[in-house]
Motif scaffolding. Sequence first.
Motif, PDB file in Angstrom:
ATOM      1  N   LEU A 281       3.536  10.594  -6.633  1.00 55.16           N
ATOM      2  CA  LEU A 281       4.526  11.142  -7.570  1.00 55.16           C
ATOM      3  C   LEU A 281       3.917  11.379  -8.947  1.00 55.16           C
ATOM      4  N   LEU A 282       3.038  10.484  -9.390  1.00 52.72           N
ATOM      5  CA  LEU A 282       2.374  10.652 -10.677  1.00 52.72           C
ATOM      6  C   LEU A 282       1.488  11.905 -10.670  1.00 52.72           C
ATOM      7  N   SER A 283       0.758  12.144  -9.604  1.00 54.68           N
ATOM      8  CA  SER A 283      -0.107  13.333  -9.490  1.00 54.68           C
ATOM      9  C   SER A 283       0.725  14.609  -9.530  1.00 54.68           C
ATOM     10  N   ILE A 284       1.810  14.639  -8.795  1.00 54.05           N
ATOM     11  CA  ILE A 284       2.686  15.813  -8.786  1.00 54.05           C
ATOM     12  C   ILE A 284       3.276  16.035 -10.174  1.00 54.05           C
ATOM     13  N   GLY A 285       3.665  14.957 -10.837  1.00 51.63           N
ATOM     14  CA  GLY A 285       4.217  15.072 -12.189  1.00 51.63           C
ATOM     15  C   GLY A 285       3.204  15.631 -13.183  1.00 51.63           C
ATOM     16  N   ILE A 286       1.960  15.183 -13.098  1.00 51.46           N
ATOM     17  CA  ILE A 286       0.912  15.677 -13.998  1.00 51.46           C
ATOM     18  C   ILE A 286       0.667  17.172 -13.767  1.00 51.46           C
ATOM     19  N   VAL A 287       0.600  17.582 -12.509  1.00 51.45           N
ATOM     20  CA  VAL A 287       0.386  18.998 -12.188  1.00 51.45           C
ATOM     21  C   VAL A 287       1.534  19.847 -12.734  1.00 51.45           C
TER      22      VAL A 287
ATOM     23  N   LEU B 112       0.835  -1.205   0.000  1.00 52.42           N
ATOM     24  CA  LEU B 112       0.000   0.000   0.000  1.00 52.42           C
ATOM     25  C   LEU B 112       0.869   1.254   0.000  1.00 52.42           C
ATOM     26  N   VAL B 113       1.948   1.259   0.741  1.00 52.90           N
ATOM     27  CA  VAL B 113       2.872   2.408   0.759  1.00 52.90           C
ATOM     28  C   VAL B 113       3.468   2.613  -0.631  1.00 52.90           C
ATOM     29  N   LYS B 114       3.812   1.532  -1.294  1.00 58.58           N
ATOM     30  CA  LYS B 114       4.368   1.628  -2.647  1.00 58.58           C
ATOM     31  C   LYS B 114       3.350   2.226  -3.624  1.00 58.58           C
ATOM     32  N   VAL B 115       2.086   1.805  -3.538  1.00 63.78           N
ATOM     33  CA  VAL B 115       1.019   2.326  -4.414  1.00 63.78           C
ATOM     34  C   VAL B 115       0.791   3.814  -4.137  1.00 63.78           C
ATOM     35  N   ILE B 116       0.764   4.219  -2.860  1.00 64.23           N
ATOM     36  CA  ILE B 116       0.566   5.632  -2.492  1.00 64.23           C
ATOM     37  C   ILE B 116       1.710   6.480  -3.047  1.00 64.23           C
ATOM     38  N   LYS B 117       2.927   6.006  -2.951  1.00 63.46           N
ATOM     39  CA  LYS B 117       4.078   6.738  -3.484  1.00 63.46           C
ATOM     40  C   LYS B 117       3.961   6.916  -5.000  1.00 63.46           C
ATOM     41  N   ILE B 118       3.590   5.833  -5.689  1.00 68.12           N
ATOM     42  CA  ILE B 118       3.466   5.905  -7.153  1.00 68.12           C
ATOM     43  C   ILE B 118       2.398   6.918  -7.548  1.00 68.12           C
ATOM     44  N   PHE B 119       1.201   6.820  -6.948  1.00 65.05           N
ATOM     45  CA  PHE B 119       0.121   7.751  -7.290  1.00 65.05           C
ATOM     46  C   PHE B 119       0.452   9.185  -6.875  1.00 65.05           C
TER      47      PHE B 119
END
Length: 196
Positions: free
Chosen positions: A21-27, A12-19
């Motif tokens: 970082l992906l959200s920050i990258g999109i912004v 779950l920690v790995k999934v939260i990190k991926i999402f």
Amino acid sequence: MSGKQPIFTPELVKVIKIFGLLSIGIVLFFSFFNDYRADNSGDAGQSHITDASRLYFKNMRRYYYDMEKQDEAKLDIFRYSKRLKEENLPFINLSIIISRIKDKAFIYLEPSTPLQKESEIQIRWKNLENDTGGILSFIPGDRHSHFDFVAELAPLIEDEIVFEVKIDGHWQSILDTEKERYAFKVTAEDYFRLIE
């Protein structure tokens, strides 16, 4: 096996990190490549148009104008159809330029051939009723210089005021026919209504 299960499992920690970082990258991506930027120049009132004013112009006023489309720049240029067109006379026509992709409109002076040779257009005006007058100067430049000159000259166009323009060091009549005055005044009024 009475021990508590951890709330955040390693998966779950790995999934939260991926999402995260992906959200920050999109912004960040969209903030760098966004064409719509805030106008902090302080001149939004000079060119900003609303949907209502654009619709009014295109539905009610555009029929009085000749329209030129510039597809590459995505601009529509409107010139009053009953303007002066005799190139050997000194006159100033106006054009309204509307951006098709931005909510902006600009006004530009289009001097006749005799005036295009002048690096600075000087117009002398005199009020015949109260004997006041002055000189307005226009140096062709950016959209602000066009706007400022039109904003100064348009209110002066009345029956009791006569105008002269300096060409090759000599003063000649300008804005002296009803057709010329009307074309200038109507175009200026339509533009200022458009940016209200």
